[in-house]
Design a protein around this motif. Structure first.
Motif, PDB file in Angstrom:
ATOM      1  N   GLY A 125      46.430  71.693  38.836  1.00 36.06           N
ATOM      2  CA  GLY A 125      46.210  72.023  40.257  1.00 36.06           C
ATOM      3  C   GLY A 125      46.603  70.890  41.196  1.00 36.06           C
ATOM      4  N   ASP A 126      46.732  69.666  40.635  1.00 38.84           N
ATOM      5  CA  ASP A 126      47.165  68.521  41.458  1.00 38.84           C
ATOM      6  C   ASP A 126      48.679  68.333  41.322  1.00 38.84           C
ATOM      7  OD1 ASP A 126      44.490  67.954  42.090  1.00 38.84           O
ATOM      8  OD2 ASP A 126      44.257  66.772  40.250  1.00 38.84           O
ATOM      9  N   VAL A 127      49.222  67.458  42.179  1.00 38.28           N
ATOM     10  CA  VAL A 127      50.641  67.115  42.067  1.00 38.28           C
ATOM     11  C   VAL A 127      50.766  65.595  41.947  1.00 38.28           C
ATOM     12  CG1 VAL A 127      52.944  67.324  43.090  1.00 38.28           C
ATOM     13  CG2 VAL A 127      51.213  69.066  43.586  1.00 38.28           C
ATOM     14  N   ALA A 147      49.035  67.808  35.582  1.00 39.62           N
ATOM     15  CA  ALA A 147      49.356  68.106  36.984  1.00 39.62           C
ATOM     16  C   ALA A 147      50.825  68.519  37.080  1.00 39.62           C
ATOM     17  CB  ALA A 147      49.118  66.862  37.842  1.00 39.62           C
ATOM     18  N   LYS A 148      51.176  69.132  38.201  1.00 39.74           N
ATOM     19  CA  LYS A 148      52.592  69.413  38.456  1.00 39.74           C
ATOM     20  C   LYS A 148      53.257  68.069  38.784  1.00 39.74           C
ATOM     21  CE  LYS A 148      55.430  72.654  41.036  1.00 39.74           C
ATOM     22  NZ  LYS A 148      56.333  72.739  39.895  1.00 39.74           N
ATOM     23  N   PRO A 168      51.541  72.352  47.570  1.00 42.43           N
ATOM     24  CA  PRO A 168      50.532  73.283  48.079  1.00 42.43           C
ATOM     25  C   PRO A 168      49.499  72.511  48.901  1.00 42.43           C
ATOM     26  CG  PRO A 168      50.806  73.503  45.704  1.00 42.43           C
ATOM     27  CD  PRO A 168      51.620  72.314  46.121  1.00 42.43           C
ATOM     28  N   PRO A 169      49.079  73.045  50.061  1.00 45.57           N
ATOM     29  CA  PRO A 169      48.213  72.276  50.963  1.00 45.57           C
ATOM     30  C   PRO A 169      46.885  71.840  50.334  1.00 45.57           C
ATOM     31  CG  PRO A 169      48.692  74.498  51.828  1.00 45.57           C
ATOM     32  CD  PRO A 169      49.433  74.363  50.554  1.00 45.57           C
ATOM     33  N   ASP A 170      46.381  72.635  49.410  1.00 45.62           N
ATOM     34  CA  ASP A 170      45.060  72.281  48.851  1.00 45.62           C
ATOM     35  C   ASP A 170      45.164  71.454  47.561  1.00 45.62           C
ATOM     36  OD1 ASP A 170      46.257  74.366  47.612  1.00 45.62           O
ATOM     37  OD2 ASP A 170      44.396  75.474  47.205  1.00 45.62           O
TER      38      ASP A 170
END
Ligand SMILES: Cc1ncc(COP(=O)(O)O)c(C=O)c1O
Length: 393
Positions: A125-127, A147-148, A168-170
């Motif tokens: 969910g994180d980048v 993470a991505k 993604p903003p979140d």
């Protein structure tokens, strides 16, 4: 499909050995820091990260020996359970204080420090956004995190900005850069990178493996830019200026506390040996007492850089003790490496995917003018015998 199939079809290294051009795993039978012994000959070592020349310093060696006498050869376990010494915690305190940060966490290698920091903080969910020239440990750490992973153009804040806009903003966003790039010797554009991170609510990890002990008065890249305490988290290694093996994550106490309990490369691996810990601590103390070493390593690199430039050799954008000299292709890289070795100079041959073809040299505070002149005259004769200006980019 036999998973070992690749083993049998891997011939590149054997081909290089058969041609007498294999340049890796060179056996050294003596190591005095600035000079090494190979097959009975003394060579000027220009392939080591022993920037301050402390691996053979009597104080560092004595501290290491004393730690073996006091604690034995190994802690035989993780710091988490049975391998935590007062020595580890003293090193953490002194390192954090030296870097002007609240706390530090010592790992058994710098590679593990990066694995622990990145994969301890980022997850699904994180980048994680990485400079394309960042060290392999940052890339491996990002892959491990789940993470991505996005990469941005080398030291290009605009490219980072574009990548951050596309997140993604979140998503939690973690940017990883090196302070000093190990293959080019260039210093990252920290102020601009930081402001892009702030614009997008991203956190920045600065891997200062080659900045600690080398930039500012040894305090590294943050200090070099007058940005002490501005980076979210620092990672460092002890295998370069601090003349040992090990690494650390340095930052705010809360982040360090979290990593102490979430960094798998810390928890599931044996702690830094007593000898290595004591050596790093002693080297750090020498660095504080003898800042002239930092000046000296730059003077030495400048001497060679200027000499090579006078010969028309391209040494790139380096402003640090790391000097890259571009080569043409694999055969050329290995050929020049071997020729320099024959002339008494040990350099590192680099080929893709580590970086583009080049010879990588790095200098030490303890190289003498005689060593440096030997390096320059080896290049001069190499260069003279190459009228096609192979060494020019
Ligand atoms: C930029 C950078 N980060 C991390 C590391 C890993 O350090 P260590 O040798 O302590 O595992 C290195 C070592 O080559 C490095 O150059």
């Amino acid at each position: 499909m036999d998973i070992f199939e690749k083993v049998h079809s891997f011939t590149a290294a054997r081909d290089a050995m058969a041609a007498g051009l294999y340049p890796y795993f060179i056996v050294l039978d003596g190591h005095e820091g600035a000079e090494v012994r190979h097959r009975g000959r003394d060579l000027v070592m220009c392939g080591s990260n022993n920037y301050l020349g402390l691996t053979t310093d009597p104080r560092v060696k004595a501290a290491s020996r004393a730690a073996i006498d006091e604690f034995g050869t190994s802690c035989t376990g993780s710091r988490f359970l049975n391998g935590n010494l007062e020595l580890h915690e003293t090193l953490e305190r002194e390192l954090a204080e030296f870097c002007g940060r609240q706390d530090a966490l010592v790992f058994s290698t710098g590679y593990q420090a990066n694995l622990g920091a990145v994969s301890g903080l980022a997850g699904r969910g994180d980048v994680v956004l990485i400079d394309r020239a960042a060290h392999a440990s940052a890339i491996d750490a990002a892959a491990l995190s789940g993470a991505k992973v996005r990469t941005f153009r080398h030291d290009d804040p605009e490219s980072l900005r574009r990548q951050l806009r596309a997140c993604p903003p979140d998503a939690g966003k973690l940017v990883v850069v090196d302070g000093v790039y190990s293959m080019e010797g260039d210093i990252c554009s920290l102020p601009d990178l930081l402001s892009v991170c702030h614009e997008h609510g991203a956190r920045l990890i600065l891997d200062d493996a080659h900045g600690l002990g080398v930039l500012a008065d040894g305090r590294g890249t943050e200090s070099h830019f007058g940005l002490a305490d501005r980076v979210d988290l620092l990672t460092v290694t002890f295998s370069k200026s601090l003349a040992s093996v090990g690494g650390a994550v340095i930052g705010d106490a809360d982040v360090i506390h979290y990593l102490r309990h979430h960094a798998r490369s810390l928890i599931f691996s044996a702690s830094m040996s007593p000898a290595n810990t004591a050596a790093a601590l002693a080297a750090l103390r020498v660095l504080k007492e003898e800042p002239w070493r930092v000046d000296h390593v730059h003077e030495n690199a400048t001497y060679v850089r200027d000499g090579l430039r006078r010969m028309g050799v391209d040494v790139g954008a380096s402003s640090t003790p790391i000097l890259p000299v571009p080569t043409k292709d694999l055969l050329d890289t290995f050929g020049v490496w071997k020729s320099l070795l024959g002339k008494g100079v040990y350099v590192n041959p680099v080929v893709p995917p580590a970086a583009s073809y080049r010879l990588r040299m790095s200098f030490m505070a303890t190289h003498t003018v005689d060593h440096l002149d030997r390096v320059l005259s080896a290049f001069e004769s190499e260069f003279a015998s190459r009228p096609a200006a192979v060494l020019q980019a």
